[in-house]
Write a protein that holds these residues in place. Structure first.
Motif, PDB file in Angstrom:
ATOM      1  N   SER A  81       0.648 -10.493 -11.227  1.00 36.91           N
ATOM      2  CA  SER A  81      -0.795 -10.379 -11.483  1.00 36.91           C
ATOM      3  C   SER A  81      -1.316  -9.018 -11.052  1.00 36.91           C
ATOM      4  O   SER A  81      -2.140  -8.404 -11.740  1.00 36.91           O
ATOM      5  N   TYR A  82      -0.814  -8.547  -9.922  1.00 35.87           N
ATOM      6  CA  TYR A  82      -1.241  -7.235  -9.421  1.00 35.87           C
ATOM      7  C   TYR A  82      -0.860  -6.130 -10.414  1.00 35.87           C
ATOM      8  O   TYR A  82      -1.667  -5.243 -10.714  1.00 35.87           O
ATOM      9  N   THR A 119       4.911   2.108  -8.155  1.00 32.83           N
ATOM     10  CA  THR A 119       4.852   0.946  -9.036  1.00 32.83           C
ATOM     11  C   THR A 119       6.235   0.404  -9.377  1.00 32.83           C
ATOM     12  O   THR A 119       6.449  -0.811  -9.421  1.00 32.83           O
ATOM     13  N   GLU A 149       0.840  -1.201   0.000  1.00 36.56           N
ATOM     14  CA  GLU A 149       0.000   0.000   0.000  1.00 36.56           C
ATOM     15  C   GLU A 149       0.875   1.251   0.000  1.00 36.56           C
ATOM     16  O   GLU A 149       1.864   1.346   0.737  1.00 36.56           O
ATOM     17  N   ILE A 175       7.413  -1.875  -6.724  1.00 34.42           N
ATOM     18  CA  ILE A 175       6.701  -3.158  -6.736  1.00 34.42           C
ATOM     19  C   ILE A 175       7.260  -4.062  -7.834  1.00 34.42           C
ATOM     20  O   ILE A 175       7.450  -5.272  -7.643  1.00 34.42           O
ATOM     21  N   GLU A 191      -3.111  -6.344 -13.549  1.00 37.78           N
ATOM     22  CA  GLU A 191      -4.514  -6.002 -13.314  1.00 37.78           C
ATOM     23  C   GLU A 191      -4.716  -4.530 -12.950  1.00 37.78           C
ATOM     24  O   GLU A 191      -5.760  -3.946 -13.267  1.00 37.78           O
ATOM     25  N   THR A 192      -3.734  -3.923 -12.293  1.00 39.96           N
ATOM     26  CA  THR A 192      -3.949  -2.554 -11.782  1.00 39.96           C
ATOM     27  C   THR A 192      -2.962  -1.518 -12.320  1.00 39.96           C
ATOM     28  O   THR A 192      -3.213  -0.313 -12.199  1.00 39.96           O
ATOM     29  N   LYS A 193      -1.865  -1.962 -12.922  1.00 44.18           N
ATOM     30  CA  LYS A 193      -0.837  -1.019 -13.368  1.00 44.18           C
ATOM     31  C   LYS A 193      -0.466  -1.248 -14.834  1.00 44.18           C
ATOM     32  O   LYS A 193       0.693  -1.068 -15.235  1.00 44.18           O
ATOM     33  N   LYS A 251       2.117 -13.383  -7.715  1.00 42.50           N
ATOM     34  CA  LYS A 251       1.091 -12.509  -7.137  1.00 42.50           C
ATOM     35  C   LYS A 251       1.362 -11.057  -7.494  1.00 42.50           C
ATOM     36  O   LYS A 251       0.447 -10.306  -7.876  1.00 42.50           O
ATOM     37  N   LEU A 252       2.607 -10.645  -7.393  1.00 49.60           N
ATOM     38  CA  LEU A 252       2.961  -9.271  -7.732  1.00 49.60           C
ATOM     39  C   LEU A 252       2.799  -9.017  -9.224  1.00 49.60           C
ATOM     40  O   LEU A 252       2.348  -7.949  -9.640  1.00 49.60           O
TER      41      LEU A 252
END
Length: 538
Positions: free
Chosen positions: A122-123, A98, A94, A101, A126-128, A119-120
């Motif tokens: 996919s994140y 980016t 949080e 990450i 999906e979001t960046k 997991k990272l």
């Protein structure tokens, strides 16, 4: 019944990380003034990561029974998060930028924490996604370079292991080891090229971008620094959305950049200069689809570099220009599938203008010889468009040029003036260079699909007899008039005016080699449109 207390377990292990009383591993990260040491426990590291298991086996303990691992390429800030994940299974991203990450994901992958790296990844997807696209070239380079480094390290370790096993004199051992290194590196590059899946989700994301928007990599400032294996991976892609002559231009540009001493003026090149470029590009040149380049571009773009092509290929290209129907000796790769799909196309957008998802389910079931039709959720195949008449033209020769070399395909045709949808499945590769002949297979079939006033689909499989004439390849001489042909014209597309939509010469003749007729009439017909798809496993 089981009582689960993961939260308390995570909290206790996180506190163990801060307990320096019984540590037996020191991990030094970052460099110079930023270098920092972390204490840890070998038993925790080994059970959490195969990377640390391997590292700890190869490191000796000091006088205090402590092992030291040095990782100067990892920042202290990132490794602190990694350690909290190792001990507590918690990663808080949080309010973290980016770029950080992304770097965390790369480190997680390097240390073989697959769960965390995936997991990272996919994140980020999906979001960046916009950030990934903006920094596409740099990130693609780093991901591929990292995979290649991993492959190289594996190669070196295996060669070392093989070398240790040999009971030979020094000279012979060195010679064998060097031979193994070359052989294994070649194998590893091929493996990296084919798989490129260390970070599966992110690689799929970037491969999708490259396929549909190749200029993002070809026009990037650091294109010429691309690893050879990465360039080969791109060139192997049948779906690359770029004209073949432009691909040729970029490959030549890349090859010249690897040899900065080559003269700037091509007219000043010596025989040795061309030989140098040919050696550099030897793995790439065989992946160019030369026979799908226009006559004008062959003369203007390829001719100046004909010395790197080889005499046979250059002769065959000239022969194809003068005698287009004569077979050639060089390998003729199929044309790339230029589907012109937009990036992140909606999954609901139909790929076909003729058939729907229910038809795909039915055809898929026939391919797998299922007694019941697949449900839409369980269809194991997807369609990959090779050509569409309304986009690529209705000339028979176009079919043979674009489908040459493609195996496992279906031909779909919409009959003019009716609701009929006719088609055929060919498990073999179409071949536009063999002489006129029937081709044998036990897995082909022809069909008529339910549509409009057509209430039921009709499936007609090849009958296995002494003379199995499943398909007819018409040969170069007749490719101006004959398109795909199943059996003895039991489903065929033909035209004397080189357009399947104009003269009524397409037909479904009475069955000779297939089980049954797929039309109620034997009258010849023209078509409104037709498509050819490659059947691909999901």
């Amino acid at each position: 019944m089981s009582f689960i207390f993961f939260d308390k377990l995570s909290q206790d292990f996180s506190e163990l990380l801060n307990d320096e009383k019984e540590y037996n591993v020191v991990i030094e990260v970052d460099k110079e003034e930023n270098m920092k040491s972390f204490t840890s426990h070998s038993v925790v590291l080994r059970y959490r990561s195969t990377y640390f298991t391997k590292e700890l086996e190869n490191i000796a303990t000091n006088e205090n029974h402590v092992k030291t691992i040095i990782k100067p390429n990892i920042s202290a800030q990132i490794f602190e998060i990694i350690l909290k994940y190792i001990y507590g299974g918690v990663v808080n991203i949080e309010n973290i930028e980016t770029k950080f990450i992304y770097e965390l994901m790369i480190v997680a992958n390097e240390l073989e924490f697959e769960e965390l790296s995936e997991k990272l990844g996919s994140y980020l997807i999906e979001t960046k996604a916009s950030w990934l696209r903006t920094h596409f070239s740099r990130i693609y380079h780093s991901v591929f370079d990292m995979n290649l480094i991993n492959s190289t390290e594996s190669a070196q370790k295996e060669v070392a292991e093989n070398s240790n096993k040999r009971q030979l004199d020094l000279d012979e051992s060195y010679s064998d080891c060097l031979h193994d290194t070359i052989k294994f590196q070649s194998k590893k590059i091929k493996t990296t090229t084919n798989n490129f899946n260390e970070l599966k989700g992110l690689n799929r994301f970037y491969n999708d971008i490259i396929t549909k928007h190749p200029n993002l990599i070809f026009e990037s400032e650091d294109f010429t620094s691309l690893q050879e294996a990465a360039l080969i991976s791109i060139l192997e892609n049948d779906d690359l959305q770029l004209e073949e002559i432009k691909i040729w231009d970029y490959v030549v540009k890349w090859g010249i950049a690897q040899n900065p001493t080559l003269p700037k003026n091509l007219e000043e090149w010596s025989k040795e200069n061309f030989k140098t470029l040919k050696t550099t590009l030897q793995q790439c040149l065989q992946l160019i689809r030369y026979f799908h380049i226009s006559e004008k571009d062959i003369w203007e773009k390829l001719k100046p570099y004909r010395k790197i092509l080889g005499k046979q290929l250059w002769d065959d290209l000239n022969q194809r220009l003068i005698f287009p129907n004569q077979p050639v000796k060089s390998v003729v790769l199929p044309a790339r599938i230029n589907s012109n799909l937009e990036l992140f196309q909606s999954i609901n957008e139909p790929i076909s203008t003729i058939i729907n998802e229910e038809h795909v389910s039915e055809i898929s079931s026939w391919i797998d010889r299922k007694s019941t039709i697949y449900t839409l959720a369980n269809v194991p195949y997807k369609l990959q468009l090779i050509l569409r008449g309304s986009k690529d033209g209705f000339q028979p020769k176009t079919f043979w040029n674009m489908c040459n070399g493609h195996a496992g395909t279906i031909v779909i045709a919409k009959v003019a003036g009716t609701d009929e949808i006719l088609g055929g499945y060919n498990p073999l590769a179409w071949n536009n260079s063999i002489n006129e002949d029937f081709v044998e297979t036990n897995d082909s079939f022809i069909f008529s699909l339910k549509n409009g006033n057509i209430q039921n689909s009709i499936l007609s499989r090849i009958e296995i007899e002494e003379y199995n004439c499943a398909l007819f390849y018409c040969g170069p001489d007749k490719q101006k008039t004959c398109g795909p042909c199943f059996g003895n014209c039991e489903f065929s597309l033909e035209s004397n005016v080189s357009d399947f939509t104009q003269d009524k010469l397409c037909e479904c003749y009475h069955p000779s080699f297939y089980e049954k007729a797929i039309r109620s009439t034997h009258e010849k017909f023209s078509i409104v449109d037709y498509e050819v798809f490659k059947i691909v496993k999901k």
